[in-house]
Design an enzyme around this catalytic site. Structure first.
Site, PDB file in Angstrom:
ATOM      1  N   GLU A 164      25.103  56.883 -76.234  1.00  0.00           N
ATOM      2  CA  GLU A 164      25.481  58.226 -76.504  1.00  0.00           C
ATOM      3  C   GLU A 164      26.607  57.466 -77.687  1.00  0.00           C
ATOM      4  OE1 GLU A 164      26.313  60.887 -73.547  1.00  0.00           O
ATOM      5  OE2 GLU A 164      23.879  61.554 -73.442  1.00  0.00           O
ATOM      6  N   GLU A 357      16.870  60.304 -71.597  1.00  0.00           N
ATOM      7  CA  GLU A 357      17.704  61.414 -70.388  1.00  0.00           C
ATOM      8  C   GLU A 357      17.164  62.636 -70.754  1.00  0.00           C
ATOM      9  OE1 GLU A 357      22.421  61.230 -70.035  1.00  0.00           O
ATOM     10  OE2 GLU A 357      22.042  58.632 -69.952  1.00  0.00           O
TER      11      GLU A 357
END
Ligand code: IFM
Length: 453
Positions: A164, A357
């Site tokens: 991320e 995720e």
């Protein structure tokens, strides 16, 4: 039809969120140690990762529990300051041994290790030297990645470079909600993005050179854009919105951090207003940034809604409908997120998609030793049905990793959020298997064939 036979079902965690042992056996301080210790009131419940799930001491039992619950693929991350306490230079052998033992333990339990190199616990020493805002970051990161590749590469064949990037820079240096919680201006943020992308490219290059039979991925995020209706205009508008980099909030876009890595170029919509801030000679770095990847990971939890509009962009965002179901984080539940996300990303990047995720934070309560988290089961099934639809329509979907195997430290929110399939009592460190963990076990066993039950 449904998911492919070799579909990768797994779960994910990250070092700072679960390990604890923040200053044991020679580990150096990270920016998260500093933030949680020094900034009173910053973390919602005053929590720190000092102990977290105490996984550092309990990894053998935890991994055995994963195996018992049918987990065959596990995405974990390495704490850079645990292995290089000063970020570079002196190696902490005890830290390396911890990860090496953990990997052996996974393999003994029939679990395939997926290693994320960077999931936010930056060494303090690197922060003090300017981190992503210093060109030398590429060398420092290379030293760290080389160490990991040489230590684990004989047994770990699957890696993610950076988790991320949007949150690393967006939350850490723009919104100031994550460590190091330092506000930077636009010029710096653009330059830091470029250096971060070079770190990604350099890491991929090193892994490819040092690890035989390696598979390399990347794990960015960015809420997919979901069309408000199934009209072709709205679908085209959503696709355009997903990959258009706006002048403000540019860090949160899918294309800004992915086009250079996956296509070897910055998106035009970004260059128009951000090229002026890129470091001199940025074009020649694109060859390094654009490394071949085996899978394109993406963390997806929710989406934004988009429709076609008669304006300069050709699209506009639409608020979620009032009363939409939300997770405890307040994130709208949009089951089509995985459908549109996987589909649009595969169309653009033509690389197998791995959902690195996805998961739900709920208000979980232990009642007579059980946690009946039906909302989480419902969430997972709904989202997976969307992913299955994408796969059936031709999107190459390589796998899905539920976030997270157990409850853990949720950054700024401390321990107020529980995403786990396994409940953790932070007073006693007792683990309790939630109903969703049994449900996920069945999903994995049937390769998703029971999603409609
Ligand atoms: O807990 C985080 C994780 O560290 C990164 N992705 C989102 C998760 C939930 O917020």
């Amino acid at each position: 039809m449904g998911f492919s036979k070799d579909f990768l079902w797994g779960t994910a965690t990250a070092s700072y969120q679960i390990e604890g042992a923040w200053n044991e056996d020679g580990k150096g301080p990270s920016i998260w140690d500093d933030l949680t210790h020094d900034r009173e009131g910053f973390i919602e419940d005053g929590g720190t990762g000092d102990v977290a799930c105490d996984h550092y001491h309990r990894f053998r039992e935890d991994i055995a529990l994963m195996a018992q619950m049918g987990i065959r693929n596990y995405r974990f991350s390495i704490s850079w300051p645990r292995v290089l306490p000063e970020g570079t230079g002196k190696v902490n052998e005890a830290g390396l041994k911890f990860y090496s033992d953990m990997v052996d333990c996974m393999l003994e339990n029939g679990i395939r290790p997926f290693c994320t190199l960077y999931h936010w616990d930056l060494p303090r020493a690197i922060h003090e030297r300017g981190a992503w805002n210093n060109e030398q970051m590429v060398e420092w990161f290379s030293e760290y990645v080389t160490l990991i590749a040489k230590t684990l590469g004989d047994r770990v064949k699957d890696y993610f470079t950076i988790n991320e990037p949007q949150c690393i820079l967006g939350l850490g240096y723009d919104r100031v909600e994550h460590a190091p919680a330092v506000k930077m201006g636009k010029r710096d943020l653009v330059r830091m993005s470029h250096i971060l992308l070079k770190c990604h490219g350099q890491a991929a290059k090193i892994l490819r050179e040092l690890v035989p039979d390696v598979h390399i991925g990347y794990a960015p995020c960015a809420n997919p854009m979901v069309p408000c209706t199934n009209s072709q205009q709205d679908i085209d508008a959503a696709r355009k919105a997903y990959f258009t980099v706006p002048p403000e909030g540019f860090l949160w876009n899918a294309a800004w951090f992915s086009d250079p890595a996956m296509l070897g170029k910055y998106p035009e919509s970004a260059l128009v207003h951000l090229e002026q801030y890129l470091p001199k000679g940025w074009e020649k770095d694109l060859a390094l940034i654009h490394q071949p990847l085996d899978f394109y990971g993406q963390n997806i939890y929710t989406s934004n809604m988009v429709r076609a509009a008669d304006n300069a962009y050709g699209f506009e965002m639409v608020p979620h409908r009032i009363g939409i179901e939300r997770t405890l984080m307040g994130w709208p539940v949009v089951p089509d997120s995985l459908y549109w996300g996987a589909k649009f990303l595969y169309e653009r990047y033509k690389t197998p998609i791995l959902i690195t995720e996805n998961g739900m934070s709920c208000h979980d309560v232990v009642v007579n030793g059980h946690i009946h988290d039906e909302a989480r089961i419902d969430y997972v099934k709904k989202y997976l049905r969307g992913l299955r639809r994408a796969a059936e329509e031709g999107t190459e979907v390589a796998g899905y990793f539920y976030w997270s195997f157990f409850d853990n430290f949720e950054w700024k929110m401390g321990y107020t959020q529980r995403f786990g399939l396994v409940h953790v009592n932070y007073d006693t460190q007792e683990r309790t298997i939630k109903d969703s963990c049994y449900a996920y076990k069945k999903i994995m066993e049937t390769n998703g064939e029971n999603l409609d039950d």
